[in-house]
Design an enzyme around this catalytic site. Structure first.
Site, PDB file in Angstrom:
ATOM      1  N   LYS A 132      -9.484   4.620 -19.859  1.00  0.00           N
ATOM      2  CA  LYS A 132      -9.897   4.938 -21.223  1.00  0.00           C
ATOM      3  C   LYS A 132      -8.732   4.734 -22.206  1.00  0.00           C
ATOM      4  O   LYS A 132      -8.321   3.627 -22.408  1.00  0.00           O
ATOM      5  CB  LYS A 132     -10.465   6.356 -21.255  1.00  0.00           C
ATOM      6  CG  LYS A 132     -11.429   6.669 -20.082  1.00  0.00           C
ATOM      7  CD  LYS A 132     -12.716   5.866 -20.108  1.00  0.00           C
ATOM      8  CE  LYS A 132     -13.515   5.926 -18.798  1.00  0.00           C
ATOM      9  NZ  LYS A 132     -13.848   7.245 -18.307  1.00  0.00           N
TER      10      LYS A 132
ATOM     11  N   ARG B  87       0.828  -1.217   0.000  1.00  0.00           N
ATOM     12  CA  ARG B  87       0.000   0.000   0.000  1.00  0.00           C
ATOM     13  C   ARG B  87       0.859   1.262   0.000  1.00  0.00           C
ATOM     14  O   ARG B  87       0.380   2.353  -0.313  1.00  0.00           O
ATOM     15  CB  ARG B  87      -0.973  -0.007   1.185  1.00  0.00           C
ATOM     16  CG  ARG B  87      -1.899   1.203   1.232  1.00  0.00           C
ATOM     17  CD  ARG B  87      -3.198   0.950   1.988  1.00  0.00           C
ATOM     18  NE  ARG B  87      -3.008   0.247   3.235  1.00  0.00           N
ATOM     19  CZ  ARG B  87      -2.520   0.793   4.358  1.00  0.00           C
ATOM     20  NH1 ARG B  87      -2.164   2.049   4.392  1.00  0.00           N
ATOM     21  NH2 ARG B  87      -2.384   0.065   5.442  1.00  0.00           N
TER      22      ARG B  87
ATOM     23  N   TYR C 226     -17.445  15.083 -16.669  1.00  0.00           N
ATOM     24  CA  TYR C 226     -17.812  13.675 -16.517  1.00  0.00           C
ATOM     25  C   TYR C 226     -18.877  13.554 -15.416  1.00  0.00           C
ATOM     26  O   TYR C 226     -18.782  14.221 -14.380  1.00  0.00           O
ATOM     27  CB  TYR C 226     -16.562  12.890 -16.157  1.00  0.00           C
ATOM     28  CG  TYR C 226     -16.809  11.444 -15.836  1.00  0.00           C
ATOM     29  CD1 TYR C 226     -17.161  10.543 -16.839  1.00  0.00           C
ATOM     30  CD2 TYR C 226     -16.692  10.961 -14.542  1.00  0.00           C
ATOM     31  CE1 TYR C 226     -17.388   9.219 -16.548  1.00  0.00           C
ATOM     32  CE2 TYR C 226     -16.916   9.631 -14.245  1.00  0.00           C
ATOM     33  CZ  TYR C 226     -17.262   8.767 -15.254  1.00  0.00           C
ATOM     34  OH  TYR C 226     -17.492   7.459 -14.960  1.00  0.00           O
TER      35      TYR C 226
ATOM     36  N   ASP D 209      -8.742  17.701 -16.549  1.00  0.00           N
ATOM     37  CA  ASP D 209      -9.033  16.310 -16.871  1.00  0.00           C
ATOM     38  C   ASP D 209      -8.837  16.170 -18.375  1.00  0.00           C
ATOM     39  O   ASP D 209      -9.625  16.685 -19.172  1.00  0.00           O
ATOM     40  CB  ASP D 209     -10.472  15.955 -16.458  1.00  0.00           C
ATOM     41  CG  ASP D 209     -10.783  14.476 -16.695  1.00  0.00           C
ATOM     42  OD1 ASP D 209     -10.166  13.865 -17.587  1.00  0.00           O
ATOM     43  OD2 ASP D 209     -11.668  13.940 -15.990  1.00  0.00           O
TER      44      ASP D 209
END
Ligand SMILES: *Cc1c(COP(=O)(O)O)cnc(C)c1O
Length: 396
Positions: free
Chosen positions: A205, A62, A115, A180
């Site tokens: 994407k 982590r 978005y 973005d």
């Protein structure tokens, strides 16, 4: 010597493979790491918790993962950033940005459209942020003493409207600007060169490009990257090393995929624009002079996402049902073509009035054009449009 983009996509983050005696990115699946030297382990842990990019010992997965770090270095190189920080999804990346703002200010100025998930996260104030949604020209007027972030998306989802990055940066003054850039990828647009503070990608994407990874990444300066890593350690929004491997594999062909899909999209956009059943086509460069000027100034090309308007949601749905090659599905940026109706799916959770104010009509379809043969794509679109036109004949 600074390498060109076509070389960077293949080699960035992988420069040392030859010296390691391997040809392909190693995948490190360790959840924990041996700590035979307690002092080195303690120092490493402290470094990571302080936001360090690397340390002698990864300690625990982590905190750090070498395969993920390779993807981050690659993305930082492609965006021209100091560093990049990867997350388990684009939304996890955005969440980390909002949490990392800390005492800088909890007020966010955001330019719609965005978005759907981004819009919803900001609108609900789930993370303690307060948002002012404004038009691109009204950013400066919306900034307050406690504004910690200006956020834009360009091309914007789903209308692929372009926002002038330099003009936003100017209006933002000393407030950090997040772009973005998911729809553009670093192949078509590099926001940091235009003055943006950070770039966010849903790596799900185009960066992944094959529809088999969910991931997010933020490219930014070293100081903010450190804060993002601190948030990532505490919230656990890490990227799995297998996903990082797939992303690096996807990056290798990013330029080829983006350019091939763009060529198809340009053809389809102009054919759709001439089709009598289509009320309007949305594609960068086809939205009037101001949009064309922004395209020429800040992008290498218009990309491969387009949208077009049918006369109603019902007609659009009839078309979706008639498609045989193009897959009706949310998401975008895959090698295969995807299409969806934003008002019904991706932007369903956005306020209905905000939807209509920003051109997201019920009959709007968003298509992510893939790398198939353009003639095959057109044939499928044309037959589905024809099928959608004659509901009476079908019902009879
Ligand atoms: C998909 C998407 C997101 C969210 O990313 P996930 O990886 O799905 O969490 C954010 N911004 C844009 C522009 C997107 O298309």
């Amino acid at each position: 010597m600074k390498q060109r983009m076509a070389t960077q996509v293949v080699h960035a983050g992988r420069e040392d493979l030859c010296s390691l005696g391997v040809h392909v990115t190693p995948i490190d699946l360790s959840s924990t790491y041996p700590t035979p030297d307690p002092d080195a382990a303690a120092a490493s842990l402290e470094a990571f918790v302080g936001g360090a990019e690397n340390a002698v010992n990864p300690v625990y997965a982590r905190l750090h993962n070498p395969t993920v770090a390779r993807f981050e270095r690659a993305l930082a190189t492609l965006e021209g950033a100091d560093q990049a920080v990867a997350f388990g999804s684009g939304m996890a990346a955005l969440t980390a940005v909002l949490l990392a703002l800390g005492d800088r200010g909890k007020h966010v100025v955001a330019v719609r459209p965005l978005y759907g998930g981004t819009d919803h996260l900001l609108a609900t104030g789930l993370l303690g942020t307060e948002v002012s949604f404004v038009d691109a020209d009204a950013v400066a007027a919306a900034i307050r003493p406690d504004t910690g972030l200006v956020m834009i998306e360009t091309p914007a989802n789903p209308t692929v409207e372009l926002v002038d990055i330099e003009a936003i940066v100017q209006q933002a003054g000393s407030v950090p600007v997040l772009v973005d850039s998911t729809f553009a990828t670093p192949i078509l647009q590099r926001p940091l060169e235009l003055g943006a503070t950070m770039v966010l990608h849903s790596a799900t994407k185009f960066l992944g490009g094959h529809g088999d990874v969910v991931a997010g990444v933020v490219a930014c300066g070293a100081e903010f990257a450190g804060k993002l890593r601190q948030v990532r350690i505490l919230t656990g929004a890490i990227l799995h090393p297998l996903a990082a491997f797939l992303l690096l594999r996807g990056l290798s062909t990013l330029r080829l995929r983006v350019l091939a899909a763009q060529e198809n999209a340009q053809q389809l956009a102009s054919r759709l624009a001439r089709h009598p059943q289509i009320a309007k086509v949305h594609y960068p460069g086809m939205g009037g002079q101001r949009q064309s000027a922004i395209l020429n100034r800040q992008m290498v090309g218009p990309g491969s996402v387009l949208a077009f308007e049918m006369h109603s949601g019902a007609e659009a749905d009839r078309m979706l049902r008639a498609l045989r090659l193009i897959t009706p599905a949310v998401s975008l940026g895959s090698v295969d073509s995807l299409i969806q109706r934003p008002a019904a799916l991706t932007h369903r959770i956005v306020d209905a009035q905000a939807r209509s104010e920003h051109g997201i009509s019920d009959g709007l379809l968003r298509m992510s054009v893939g790398i198939e043969d353009a003639e095959d794509l057109w044939a499928d679109l044309a037959q589905a449009l024809q099928a959608a036109e004659a509901p009476m004949a079908q019902a009879a």
